[in-house]
Design a protein around this motif. Structure first.
Motif, PDB file in Angstrom:
ATOM      1  N   ASP A  13       4.516 -14.830  48.533  1.00 37.95           N
ATOM      2  CA  ASP A  13       5.027 -14.836  49.901  1.00 37.95           C
ATOM      3  C   ASP A  13       6.383 -14.144  49.999  1.00 37.95           C
ATOM      4  O   ASP A  13       6.677 -13.485  51.000  1.00 37.95           O
ATOM      5  N   ALA A  14       7.214 -14.302  48.967  1.00 37.53           N
ATOM      6  CA  ALA A  14       8.527 -13.643  48.973  1.00 37.53           C
ATOM      7  C   ALA A  14       8.375 -12.131  49.021  1.00 37.53           C
ATOM      8  O   ALA A  14       9.100 -11.437  49.753  1.00 37.53           O
ATOM      9  N   LEU A  15       7.420 -11.615  48.264  1.00 43.36           N
ATOM     10  CA  LEU A  15       7.172 -10.168  48.272  1.00 43.36           C
ATOM     11  C   LEU A  15       6.674  -9.713  49.644  1.00 43.36           C
ATOM     12  O   LEU A  15       7.097  -8.672  50.160  1.00 43.36           O
ATOM     13  N   HIS A  16       5.802 -10.524  50.233  1.00 36.91           N
ATOM     14  CA  HIS A  16       5.279 -10.188  51.566  1.00 36.91           C
ATOM     15  C   HIS A  16       6.407 -10.184  52.595  1.00 36.91           C
ATOM     16  O   HIS A  16       6.460  -9.291  53.456  1.00 36.91           O
ATOM     17  N   GLN A  17       7.311 -11.168  52.507  1.00 33.71           N
ATOM     18  CA  GLN A  17       8.448 -11.213  53.434  1.00 33.71           C
ATOM     19  C   GLN A  17       9.342  -9.993  53.259  1.00 33.71           C
ATOM     20  O   GLN A  17       9.843  -9.430  54.238  1.00 33.71           O
ATOM     21  N   MET A  18       9.542  -9.601  51.998  1.00 31.80           N
ATOM     22  CA  MET A  18      10.382  -8.428  51.736  1.00 31.80           C
ATOM     23  C   MET A  18       9.734  -7.171  52.304  1.00 31.80           C
ATOM     24  O   MET A  18      10.392  -6.344  52.942  1.00 31.80           O
ATOM     25  N   GLN A  19       8.433  -7.006  52.115  1.00 36.10           N
ATOM     26  CA  GLN A  19       7.734  -5.819  52.614  1.00 36.10           C
ATOM     27  C   GLN A  19       7.760  -5.754  54.139  1.00 36.10           C
ATOM     28  O   GLN A  19       7.829  -4.672  54.729  1.00 36.10           O
ATOM     29  N   ARG A 152      19.033 -13.629  64.306  1.00 35.30           N
ATOM     30  CA  ARG A 152      19.545 -12.823  65.411  1.00 35.30           C
ATOM     31  C   ARG A 152      18.938 -11.416  65.398  1.00 35.30           C
ATOM     32  O   ARG A 152      18.534 -10.877  66.432  1.00 35.30           O
ATOM     33  N   VAL A 153      18.849 -10.858  64.191  1.00 32.95           N
ATOM     34  CA  VAL A 153      18.264  -9.518  64.068  1.00 32.95           C
ATOM     35  C   VAL A 153      16.780  -9.546  64.433  1.00 32.95           C
ATOM     36  O   VAL A 153      16.282  -8.660  65.147  1.00 32.95           O
ATOM     37  N   MET A 154      16.074 -10.579  63.967  1.00 28.51           N
ATOM     38  CA  MET A 154      14.652 -10.692  64.268  1.00 28.51           C
ATOM     39  C   MET A 154      14.419 -10.854  65.774  1.00 28.51           C
ATOM     40  O   MET A 154      13.503 -10.242  66.342  1.00 28.51           O
ATOM     41  N   THR A 155      15.264 -11.670  66.411  1.00 29.74           N
ATOM     42  CA  THR A 155      15.128 -11.883  67.851  1.00 29.74           C
ATOM     43  C   THR A 155      15.449 -10.604  68.625  1.00 29.74           C
ATOM     44  O   THR A 155      14.783 -10.274  69.620  1.00 29.74           O
ATOM     45  N   HIS A 156      16.454  -9.890  68.156  1.00 30.26           N
ATOM     46  CA  HIS A 156      16.800  -8.614  68.791  1.00 30.26           C
ATOM     47  C   HIS A 156      15.666  -7.611  68.614  1.00 30.26           C
ATOM     48  O   HIS A 156      15.332  -6.832  69.529  1.00 30.26           O
ATOM     49  N   GLN A 234       5.749 -15.328  65.273  1.00 30.10           N
ATOM     50  CA  GLN A 234       5.343 -16.378  64.333  1.00 30.10           C
ATOM     51  C   GLN A 234       6.330 -16.472  63.171  1.00 30.10           C
ATOM     52  O   GLN A 234       6.729 -17.568  62.769  1.00 30.10           O
ATOM     53  N   ARG A 235       6.719 -15.306  62.629  1.00 27.86           N
ATOM     54  CA  ARG A 235       7.675 -15.308  61.515  1.00 27.86           C
ATOM     55  C   ARG A 235       9.046 -15.807  61.964  1.00 27.86           C
ATOM     56  O   ARG A 235       9.708 -16.557  61.241  1.00 27.86           O
ATOM     57  N   THR A 236       9.454 -15.408  63.167  1.00 25.57           N
ATOM     58  CA  THR A 236      10.746 -15.870  63.677  1.00 25.57           C
ATOM     59  C   THR A 236      10.752 -17.378  63.868  1.00 25.57           C
ATOM     60  O   THR A 236      11.703 -18.069  63.476  1.00 25.57           O
ATOM     61  N   LEU A 237       9.692 -17.916  64.458  1.00 27.16           N
ATOM     62  CA  LEU A 237       9.626 -19.360  64.689  1.00 27.16           C
ATOM     63  C   LEU A 237       9.553 -20.126  63.375  1.00 27.16           C
ATOM     64  O   LEU A 237      10.117 -21.222  63.256  1.00 27.16           O
ATOM     65  N   ALA A 238       8.881 -19.556  62.373  1.00 22.48           N
ATOM     66  CA  ALA A 238       8.813 -20.215  61.065  1.00 22.48           C
ATOM     67  C   ALA A 238      10.208 -20.317  60.451  1.00 22.48           C
ATOM     68  O   ALA A 238      10.593 -21.363  59.893  1.00 22.48           O
ATOM     69  N   LEU A 239      10.978 -19.222  60.552  1.00 27.04           N
ATOM     70  CA  LEU A 239      12.343 -19.252  60.014  1.00 27.04           C
ATOM     71  C   LEU A 239      13.240 -20.163  60.847  1.00 27.04           C
ATOM     72  O   LEU A 239      14.111 -20.856  60.308  1.00 27.04           O
ATOM     73  N   LEU A 240      13.034 -20.173  62.169  1.00 29.89           N
ATOM     74  CA  LEU A 240      13.792 -21.088  63.027  1.00 29.89           C
ATOM     75  C   LEU A 240      13.531 -22.544  62.640  1.00 29.89           C
ATOM     76  O   LEU A 240      14.456 -23.355  62.561  1.00 29.89           O
ATOM     77  N   ARG A 241      12.268 -22.865  62.407  1.00 29.63           N
ATOM     78  CA  ARG A 241      11.931 -24.244  62.019  1.00 29.63           C
ATOM     79  C   ARG A 241      12.568 -24.602  60.675  1.00 29.63           C
ATOM     80  O   ARG A 241      13.072 -25.713  60.485  1.00 29.63           O
ATOM     81  N   GLN A 288      15.708 -18.074  73.580  1.00 28.84           N
ATOM     82  CA  GLN A 288      15.442 -16.645  73.732  1.00 28.84           C
ATOM     83  C   GLN A 288      14.008 -16.312  73.321  1.00 28.84           C
ATOM     84  O   GLN A 288      13.309 -15.562  74.024  1.00 28.84           O
ATOM     85  N   ASN A 289      13.567 -16.867  72.210  1.00 29.74           N
ATOM     86  CA  ASN A 289      12.201 -16.596  71.757  1.00 29.74           C
ATOM     87  C   ASN A 289      11.182 -17.213  72.707  1.00 29.74           C
ATOM     88  O   ASN A 289      10.118 -16.630  72.934  1.00 29.74           O
ATOM     89  N   ARG A 290      11.513 -18.370  73.248  1.00 31.30           N
ATOM     90  CA  ARG A 290      10.599 -18.987  74.217  1.00 31.30           C
ATOM     91  C   ARG A 290      10.452 -18.100  75.444  1.00 31.30           C
ATOM     92  O   ARG A 290       9.340 -17.895  75.945  1.00 31.30           O
TER      93      ARG A 290
END
Length: 785
Positions: A13-19, A152-156, A234-241, A288-290
């Motif tokens: 999963d770490a590799l997938h997140q990096m890619q 912040r970057v992901m939301t932007h 989905q990725r942003t909300l996962a990191l937010l959680r 903001q994401n909502r």
């Protein structure tokens, strides 16, 4: 380049997140071939919120383009030819994308490097947990702040994607309308002559066919954009959680635990400003994401395209609502707890606070908070979400409603209950040997408010730390024992208000030491020898080795339910009596090291017999709650050449309210050296009361109260002459006797004995027994001194 080398070793999963960090906005090939150059640039030195630093970002962009072009020019051979074309294309693409806004390039690269560093650290800690960095506050804070930057970057990024999607969809709709207009023109050709109709129809059909092909292709593209955007959310909300879990379940829970230990005298729990700042950032990004997800929903409804996007949006909506709900309900907290020993008919205060209230604009319609007192069983039912009637409570609190106020200067939204009072309490049936001072209640604070223009309505609740309700001051020490045990040994997430029935002795030592230092307001805590003495008292054994007690467990009954052997008080009642005596009268002497205190009579005798006559020490009484006695070595007046240790009857708080310890020791001239060898004047003289003036006023002679002992001792300093006024005190080498008081000069009076002294032995004994009986009306045992 070291970071990129480590990043390439990531797996799963770490590799997938990096890619997933890379794409058209920043190709992974650029990261690979310019790894050294990218990691060497001062990206962090640029303030993204300062537009004046755009020229620095411009230079970095130009440097990146030049590096890419230089790298492309050096490619040779067949494979190099393809790479040369690709790198040149990337150089043009990045220049085109970021030339209008070079700060966005800085933001993008910072996000990439931050995320790679985090992933590498997490992978490193997971593979070698024993060699990870020591956990420290600055490192935790830095990690939290880095995650916020990622969010912040992901939301932007999703905001930009959403705008592109909106523009694409608007253009699609325009073209679709054009398609409908062409279709309408084709339908209107029926009224034209055949030749003209065929000529125009052919042209219109060709345009229609081309447009429909484009619409089909663009519809698929829009669906792809929507799906990609949903996946990013989905990725942003996962990191937010995940970030919310760190802040709420780790940092806030730790703050609450510190708050609980502070009730036992532990260090202050600290302020809430940092926690509030984090929670507000979370609330801002979640909201903001909502809003972004709702805008995507609107676009989907505006232009329905069959596909999985509707189901994804439904799931995203549920997730973001769940996250914001958890944040709001978890950040409704008690900033200042009500007193944990709560006396009826007595005013008390408390403060509750909503950490995200200002950010969510809750103060625009200030909510009201209500406080009620509920039992342990009611608290259990509440946490299990069992149906409880709103009228259910275990008592009546006056002034229990308060409106939350927004404080502009601090940005806090809180309710200050300043004049609450518990009018009455309804107790439940007690279990077994449980007393009223073991029954726990809690103050429930609850409120209701809405956010986002009534989009979401929240009903929030929070429970105070357990409180013990008393109706008389005599119950205070037993209630304090219940609170101390609960604060010290409760576990996070427990069922209200379960505590272990027994704990290891070292755990209790830590709690006792914390309480003692706090109450006595001293840095001098309980020493190892002190704790051994307390263990001997608690367990009724005489082992002197501290290690013998390390694995021993002490039960609640031993702590404050069962009386000590041969006594009519418990271990805690004795220890609490010591604390009360020290904090009211003897703090300075304890801090000076003048009081050894935690010694038994035999230990005192062994220590003093090797010292010169007149050497004395101070120890706490074994037989009297809150008593301290003076033990000293002197000649036996009845047997020449024999020395013995004498013990003065214990002094209590009442005695020291009449005359201080320093004055009493000064009065007793046969006390010469404080153990081991300090002249008593060096230790106590600065605390002595200056002598009274001999002036006579209104025809009265001022009496003088002094301490004397009615035993003759060989001493270089004789006792005051019998003509003076004294407070007399009896001593014995074996037993503690009672006070004798002679406040005024001797007179002829039928109330005096044959030696001209007023004997109060029996009277004082009876008075104390009556007082003790009134304090504990259920006890029937009378104890002698």
């Amino acid at each position: 380049m070291a970071l990129w080398i480590q990043a390439q070793q990531l797996q799963g999963d770490a590799l997938h997140q990096m890619q997933s960090l890379y794409g058209q906005h920043f190709p992974i090939e650029v990261r690979h071939y310019l790894a050294h150059w990218l990691e060497a640039q001062p990206w962090d030195a640029i303030d993204l919120d300062n537009q004046q630093e755009e020229f620095k970002a411009k230079r970095l962009l130009e440097g990146l383009i030049k590096e890419l072009q230089r790298k492309a020019e050096h490619q040779m051979g067949e494979d190099g030819f393809l790479l040369k074309i690709k790198l040149g294309h990337y150089a043009s693409q990045l220049k085109s994308s970021y030339d209008p806004c070079p700060l966005e390039l800085v933001r993008c690269v910072k996000h990439i490097l931050y995320t790679e560093e985090r992933l590498v650290k997490e992978a490193s800690n997971a593979s070698s947990p024993g060699s990870g960095p020591v956990d420290g506050t600055p490192q935790r804070y830095q990690q939290i702040n880095q995650t916020f930057e990622e969010l912040r970057v992901m939301t932007h990024d999703t905001e930009n994607d959403l705008r592109k999607l909106q523009h694409s969809q608007e253009y699609f709709i325009i073209q679709y309308q054009e398609s409908l207009r062409i279709q309408a023109q084709v339908s209107s050709l029926a009224s034209l002559p055949p030749v003209e109709r065929v000529q125009k129809e052919s042209s219109l059909q060709s345009r229609k066919s081309t447009l429909e092909t484009w619409l089909t292709r663009e519809a698929n593209t829009l669906q792809k954009y929507r799906q990609e955007l949903a996946e990013k959310h989905q990725r942003t909300l996962a990191l937010l959680r995940k970030q919310q879990t760190v802040i709420i379940d780790d940092e806030l829970i730790q703050w609450k635990r510190r708050q609980q230990l502070a009730g036992n005298g532990g260090p202050s729990e600290g302020g809430l400003d940092i926690l509030q700042a984090w929670c507000e950032k979370l609330a801002d990004m979640i909201w903001q994401n909502r809003q972004q997800i709702r805008r995507v929903e609107h676009l989907t409804q505006q232009l329905p395209i069959p596909g999985p996007i509707e189901e994804m949006l439904t799931e995203l909506n549920a997730t973001v609502t769940d996250i914001i709900s958890a944040l709001v309900t978890s950040t409704f907290i008690i900033e200042k707890q009500p007193p944990q020993v709560l006396k009826t008919q007595t005013k008390f205060s408390a403060t509750v606070r909503l950490l995200v209230g200002g950010k969510l604009n809750v103060h625009m319609n200030p909510p009201q908070v209500k406080a009620t007192i509920i039992s342990e069983q009611q608290a259990k039912a509440l946490l299990k979400n069992e149906n409880t009637r709103k009228s259910d409570s275990s008592g009546e609190i006056l002034n229990n409603n308060c409106v939350m106020e927004y404080h502009q200067t601090t940005g806090t939204l809180s309710a200050h209950f300043r004049t609450m009072s518990l009018k009455r309490i309804k107790r439940s049936d007690r279990r077994g040997a449980e007393s009223v001072t073991e029954e726990k209640f809690t103050v429930l604070f609850e409120s209701q408010f809405s956010v986002g223009g009534n989009e979401l309505v929240f009903h929030v609740k929070t429970l105070s730390l357990p409180v013990v309700v008393i109706v008389h001051g005599s119950q205070d020490n037993n209630a304090t024992a219940t609170v101390l045990w609960d604060n010290a040994f409760s576990e996070t997430g427990r069922v209200p208000f379960v505590v272990p029935e027994k704990v290891l002795w070292p755990q209790l030592c830590e709690a006792l030491n914390m309480k003692y230092k706090s109450e006595v307001q001293s840095d001098r805590g309980l020493s190892e020898d002190n704790l051994v003495f307390l263990a001997q008292k608690a367990f009724s054994i005489s082992n002197n080795n501290p290690e013998d007690y390390c694995n021993m467990a002490i039960t609640w009954s031993q702590f404050n339910r069962e009386s000590l052997p041969g006594r009519n008080f418990t271990f805690w009642q004795w220890f609490d009596g010591v604390i009360e005596l020290m904090k009211k009268h003897l703090k300075s002497h304890w801090n000076d090291g003048a009081i050894l205190g935690f010694l038994n009579k035999q230990q005192a005798q062994d220590m003093l017999m090797s010292k010169p006559n007149g050497t004395f020490l101070l120890r706490f009484s074994d037989s009297e709650i809150g008593g301290i006695t003076i033990a000293w070595v002197a000649e036996n007046p009845n047997k020449a050449g024999e020395r013995m240790v004498w013990n003065l009857m214990p002094f209590t708080t009442k005695d020291f309210s009449i005359r201080s310890l320093a004055d009493r020791i000064s009065d007793l001239n046969h006390l010469l050296f404080l153990y081991p060898n300090q002249p008593k004047e060096e230790v106590f003289s600065r605390y002595c009361t200056p002598p009274n003036s001999k002036a006579v006023g209104d025809g009265y002679v001022k009496p003088e109260i002094k301490q004397v002992v009615k035993v003759e001792f060989s001493s270089p300093n004789p006792e005051p002459s019998p003509g003076n006024s004294f407070m007399e005190h009896t001593a014995s080498p074996t037993v503690n006797q009672h006070h004798n008081f002679t406040i005024y000069p001797s007179m002829n009076d039928s109330m005096l004995d044959t030696e001209g002294e007023f004997d109060l032995d029996e009277t004082m004994d009876m008075a104390r027994q009556v007082e003790e009986f009134l304090r504990h009306p259920m006890e029937t045992q009378w104890s002698g001194q």
